[in-house]
Design an enzyme around this catalytic site. Sequence first.
Site, mmCIF file in Angstrom:
data_model
loop_
_atom_site.group_PDB
_atom_site.id
_atom_site.type_symbol
_atom_site.label_atom_id
_atom_site.label_comp_id
_atom_site.label_asym_id
_atom_site.label_seq_id
_atom_site.Cartn_x
_atom_site.Cartn_y
_atom_site.Cartn_z
ATOM 1 N N ARG A 1 -10.091 -11.640 1.951
ATOM 2 C CA ARG A 1 -10.974 -12.687 1.430
ATOM 3 C C ARG A 1 -10.293 -14.055 1.455
ATOM 4 O O ARG A 1 -10.979 -15.084 1.485
ATOM 5 C CB ARG A 1 -11.438 -12.320 0.024
ATOM 6 C CG ARG A 1 -10.368 -12.319 -1.046
ATOM 7 C CD ARG A 1 -10.782 -11.597 -2.308
ATOM 8 N NE ARG A 1 -10.823 -10.144 -2.106
ATOM 9 C CZ ARG A 1 -11.153 -9.268 -3.049
ATOM 10 N NH1 ARG A 1 -11.469 -9.706 -4.264
ATOM 11 N NH2 ARG A 1 -11.162 -7.989 -2.794
ATOM 12 N N LYS B 1 0.835 -1.192 0.000
ATOM 13 C CA LYS B 1 0.000 0.000 0.000
ATOM 14 C C LYS B 1 0.879 1.254 0.000
ATOM 15 O O LYS B 1 2.012 1.219 0.485
ATOM 16 C CB LYS B 1 -0.860 0.038 1.272
ATOM 17 C CG LYS B 1 -1.907 -1.032 1.403
ATOM 18 C CD LYS B 1 -2.649 -0.860 2.726
ATOM 19 C CE LYS B 1 -3.669 -1.975 2.929
ATOM 20 N NZ LYS B 1 -4.800 -1.862 1.985
#
Length: 506
Positions: free
Chosen positions: A358, A284
């Site tokens: 996920r 990020k």
Amino acid sequence: MPAPELLDPPSSSWSLRPDPLADVLADLDPTDLVLAVPVHAGGLPSGEDVAAVLQVVGLDVSEVQAAHEPSSEAGAVTRLQLVPGERAARTVLLVGLGDGAPDALRTAGAALGRAGRGRTSLVVAVSGLSAEGQAALVEGIALGGFTSPRWLGTDAKPASRPAAEVTLAGEFDEVVCSRAVTRARATMLARNLAVVPSNTKNPAWMAAQARVVGRRAGLDVKVWSERELKAEGFGGILAVGAGSATPPRLVQLAHVPAGATATTPHVVLVGKGITFDTGGLDIKPAEGMLAMKTDMSGSAIVLAVLEACAILDLPVRVTGLLALAENAVSGSAYRPSDVLTMYGGRTVEIGNTDAEGRIVMADALAYADAHLEPDVLLDIATLTGAARVALGRSMAPVYATDDALSDALVAAGRATGELLWPFPLVDDYRFALDSEVADVNHIAGTPVGAGSITAALFLREFVGERRWAHLDIAGVGRSDVDRGLLTKGGTGFGARLLLTWLEEMS
């Protein structure tokens, strides 16, 4: 330095007093007492109730209305500082109730909770509320009085605390109010855990907190270590945690009500527990990491809900799974294009290591489907930026495999002010998850947009034929403001919603 009261958020003691207000105030020290008086639409009414309340502290309702013109807007507060003397209170707050609906009462309660911080006594003189209105007002007071924990040096001034005692003077239902406080405290616990710095909070630390909470609530607790995760084939959780110096964990907590039988409904809740998210090798930007200590909010909410289920003695079997890992950068980190073998044997091609939530959730969902036999399987996660783009920070998308389940969750959200909006599981987008080298790609390899939808479609691959719902709380799970019911950091969004849904189910 030690963490302050994380598992026991500071909160008020609560009492219900249907006695005449004069008698209630006579039992309290007026020097640090705040008396809250309602302002309905149109200003202070001239009816007996408000007039009598103000008369107790030596005020005339018509004079107060003329001199101060208090606002009836929900949460608006007009403060009257009274001259010391023989008065039963030194401070009177005229608080707007808006239209009197639960959302307005929750907002009014939050304003009172904030105004009562640091005070000895907060007395709320409100009457004529429905059960839903009473619960909303109490939740608002409790959450408005909450402040996030701080890690301070020995000479620093601690944060203000909620009013030491809240007295509800009027016609209040003890059970309704007690359950509302329990739901609010679950939200506080989830918020506290979400803001713990990640140099303290890692998967093992979260598992330890779960053990403490489970023990005090009488929950059954099981923790998978790294070795046990390997032995049982949790390839997704292991891969996400592989780059970290602190190995992953999976935690299972179970609330089994007394007298449970084979027909007792069983719900499994799965919470995302990424204790810090760098993005992995798909790293990020720096500013994108600042809030990532809260990326385990889903697991904190599930933990808090499980404890509250025991406190509320809900006649529903509820199992919580906390999928815990730190997504770090190192030579052992998992890579884009890796193929993972998930729990149960399905293979997944990794498209982006910053879509790690996920992956850990899929392992936990597959385990729940294979071994726990739930009637309903539900997951909650700060999952996609797409959810935040779509709905902002005021409501969250909910996905479900049947309309009845979606409707029940939306109704619970409406009742608690934690709003959900039904999103579709668009089967036409499923092709975007096709992989040339594995059973499924974990992100959309073909550009279709709809990032929150394709994430939900990926999770659906691991729930079998179960009734299933997915709450993507990436937008609502964090707050940038300290206002109303919210404090900066994790919001605990979903704790009260899920408890209300579970209560209705029972």
